[in-house]
Enzyme design. Structure first.
Site, PDB file in Angstrom:
ATOM      1  N   ASP A  51      22.983 -10.879   5.838  1.00 11.60           N
ATOM      2  CA  ASP A  51      22.409 -10.879   7.351  1.00 11.60           C
ATOM      3  C   ASP A  51      21.491 -11.832   7.529  1.00 11.60           C
ATOM      4  O   ASP A  51      20.904 -11.874   8.673  1.00 11.60           O
ATOM      5  CB  ASP A  51      22.120  -9.361   7.842  1.00 11.60           C
ATOM      6  CG  ASP A  51      21.037  -8.812   6.996  1.00 11.60           C
ATOM      7  OD1 ASP A  51      20.641  -9.510   5.913  1.00 11.60           O
ATOM      8  OD2 ASP A  51      20.710  -7.855   7.357  1.00 11.60           O
ATOM      9  N   SER A  52      21.011 -12.442   6.344  1.00 17.68           N
ATOM     10  CA  SER A  52      20.396 -13.612   6.505  1.00 17.68           C
ATOM     11  C   SER A  52      20.909 -14.682   7.517  1.00 17.68           C
ATOM     12  O   SER A  52      20.342 -15.677   7.964  1.00 17.68           O
ATOM     13  CB  SER A  52      20.083 -14.249   5.198  1.00 17.68           C
ATOM     14  OG  SER A  52      21.387 -14.640   4.513  1.00 17.68           O
ATOM     15  N   ASP A  90      26.954  -7.842   4.681  1.00 22.06           N
ATOM     16  CA  ASP A  90      25.829  -6.909   4.983  1.00 22.06           C
ATOM     17  C   ASP A  90      26.221  -6.251   6.279  1.00 22.06           C
ATOM     18  O   ASP A  90      26.722  -6.686   7.281  1.00 22.06           O
ATOM     19  CB  ASP A  90      24.663  -7.678   5.349  1.00 22.06           C
ATOM     20  CG  ASP A  90      23.523  -7.775   4.108  1.00 22.06           C
ATOM     21  OD1 ASP A  90      23.601  -7.076   3.281  1.00 22.06           O
ATOM     22  OD2 ASP A  90      23.037  -8.860   3.913  1.00 22.06           O
ATOM     23  N   LYS A 120      27.183  -4.075   2.002  1.00 23.67           N
ATOM     24  CA  LYS A 120      26.103  -3.911   1.478  1.00 23.67           C
ATOM     25  C   LYS A 120      25.099  -3.287   2.246  1.00 23.67           C
ATOM     26  O   LYS A 120      25.255  -3.611   3.521  1.00 23.67           O
ATOM     27  CB  LYS A 120      25.521  -5.271   0.873  1.00 23.67           C
ATOM     28  CG  LYS A 120      23.906  -5.213   0.253  1.00 23.67           C
ATOM     29  CD  LYS A 120      23.381  -6.462  -0.538  1.00 23.67           C
ATOM     30  CE  LYS A 120      23.073  -7.689   0.493  1.00 23.67           C
ATOM     31  NZ  LYS A 120      21.769  -7.301   1.299  1.00 23.67           N
ATOM     32  N   GLU A 122      20.927  -1.748   2.862  1.00 22.49           N
ATOM     33  CA  GLU A 122      19.688  -1.596   2.420  1.00 22.49           C
ATOM     34  C   GLU A 122      18.954  -0.171   2.270  1.00 22.49           C
ATOM     35  O   GLU A 122      19.356   0.478   3.276  1.00 22.49           O
ATOM     36  CB  GLU A 122      18.664  -2.511   3.336  1.00 22.49           C
ATOM     37  CG  GLU A 122      19.147  -4.049   3.229  1.00 22.49           C
ATOM     38  CD  GLU A 122      18.054  -5.030   4.005  1.00 22.49           C
ATOM     39  OE1 GLU A 122      17.116  -4.359   4.709  1.00 22.49           O
ATOM     40  OE2 GLU A 122      18.216  -6.016   4.116  1.00 22.49           O
ATOM     41  N   GLU A 189      15.578  -7.010  -4.595  1.00 21.63           N
ATOM     42  CA  GLU A 189      14.896  -8.243  -3.896  1.00 21.63           C
ATOM     43  C   GLU A 189      13.237  -8.143  -4.200  1.00 21.63           C
ATOM     44  O   GLU A 189      12.784  -7.100  -3.965  1.00 21.63           O
ATOM     45  CB  GLU A 189      15.288  -8.313  -2.721  1.00 21.63           C
ATOM     46  CG  GLU A 189      14.587  -9.620  -1.963  1.00 21.63           C
ATOM     47  CD  GLU A 189      15.335  -9.848  -0.384  1.00 21.63           C
ATOM     48  OE1 GLU A 189      16.290  -9.020  -0.020  1.00 21.63           O
ATOM     49  OE2 GLU A 189      14.683 -10.654   0.030  1.00 21.63           O
TER      50      GLU A 189
HETATM   51  O1  KIV Z   1      20.926 -11.356   3.671  1.00 22.00           O
HETATM   52  C1  KIV Z   1      21.046 -11.740   2.640  1.00 22.00           C
HETATM   53  O2  KIV Z   1      21.207 -13.141   2.385  1.00 22.00           O
HETATM   54  C2  KIV Z   1      20.572 -10.898   1.444  1.00 22.00           C
HETATM   55  C3  KIV Z   1      20.210 -11.489   0.138  1.00 22.00           C
HETATM   56  C4  KIV Z   1      19.020 -12.350   0.177  1.00 22.00           C
HETATM   57  C5  KIV Z   1      20.157 -10.799  -0.846  1.00 22.00           C
HETATM   58  O3  KIV Z   1      20.707  -9.851   1.545  1.00 22.00           O
END
Ligand code: KIV
Length: 271
Positions: A51-52, A90, A120, A122, A189
């Site tokens: 989600d980056s 994510d 993924k 969190e 992280e």
């Molecule tokens: O969203 C992302 O890119 C991440 C990584 C930094 C682990 O969660």
């Protein structure tokens, strides 16, 4: 020779085998077809559609605004490019916290509509019901502990997490809980390297670090950061492998010059 280089398809079993045999897992983010194709053809083990994307693709300040539909769009683009790597996506903020049925629906949409291999999420104990429900539907889940950017409004800053005894202990317990509930891997992280090593050694499943030292079973970086496309993000953990910002800018300058000077297109570049 690495075990993974003899493998034509990376699966959760291959990733587990890599941990068992002590081979590190290389993970990078990607959000689009063209980049994902380069990563896959370079033999990356795992592609994370993080989600980056909210920051590096859409220009938001945090990861919170990106939507489930937008994540599915990025994930589908990546999946179309990939024939070997394991693709993890994510679950975006607001699609899994607090309601495990909604979490399952979000995960199912990602798997059905993008064709990715895993999701993924969190958090630890706070989201454990959602993790359990998704795992029991046959969807592989990667956990994410330590600095969890979707909680930036709770933390207030992006500083290193789990430095104090209580938070470190919570992280140990959450990691074990995620493993017990069926996560196939966990991202750590921005936590102290010693803690990451200790927890990695105590877990059966592979851990993937970002700013968590070399003791994790693998490493992940945001592609745009490690390629130097993004130059204004300079955390200590980031190793830049290139300066694509300058390379792209120089190429664009050359193109502008050629157009203005009428040296592009030349005779061979026209019909
Ligand atoms: O969203 C992302 O890119 C991440 C990584 C930094 C682990 O969660």
């Amino acid at each position: 020779m690495y075990l993974s280089h003899n493998v034509s398809l990376i699966t959760t079993h291959v990733l587990q085998e890599m941990k068992n045999k002590g081979e590190k897992i290389a993970v990078l983010t990607a959000y689009d077809y063209s980049m994902a194709k380069i990563l896959d053809e370079s033999n990356i083990d795992v592609i994370l559609v993080g989600d980056s994307a909210s920051n590096v693709m859409a220009g938001y300040k945090t990861t919170l605004p990106i939507t489930l539909n937008e994540m599915i769009y990025h994930a589908s683009s990546v999946v179309r490019a990939v024939s070997r790597a394991f693709v993890v996506v994510d679950l975006p903020f607001g699609t899994y916290q607090g309601n495990s049925k909604e979490a399952l629906n979000s995960a199912i949409r990602i798997m059905k509509e993008s064709g990715a291999n895993a999701v993924k999420m969190e958090g630890g104990r706070e989201i454990i019901e959602s993790v359990e429900r998704i795992v029991s539907a046959g969807i592989p889940v990667m956990g994410h502990l330590g600095l969890t950017p979707q909680s930036i409004n709770k933390f207030g800053t992006y500083v290193v997490r789990a430095k104090d005894v209580d938070e470190a202990q919570k992280l140990r317990e959450d990691a074990l809980l995620l493993q017990e509930k069926g996560c196939f891997s966990i991202v750590f992280e921005k936590i102290p390297a010693q803690l990451a090593s200790e927890v990695t050694a105590s877990l059966k499943i592979p851990t993937i670090g970002i700013g968590a030292g070399s003791g994790c079973d693998g490493q992940v970086l945001v592609l745009h950061d490690m390629l130097g496309i993004n130059t204004d993000f300079t955390p200590r953990f980031l190793r830049r492998y290139n300066n694509l910002y300058n390379i792209i800018k120089d190429s664009v300058h050359s193109y502008i010059r050629d157009v203005k000077d009428v040296t592009f297109p030349n005779e061979k570049e026209q019909y």
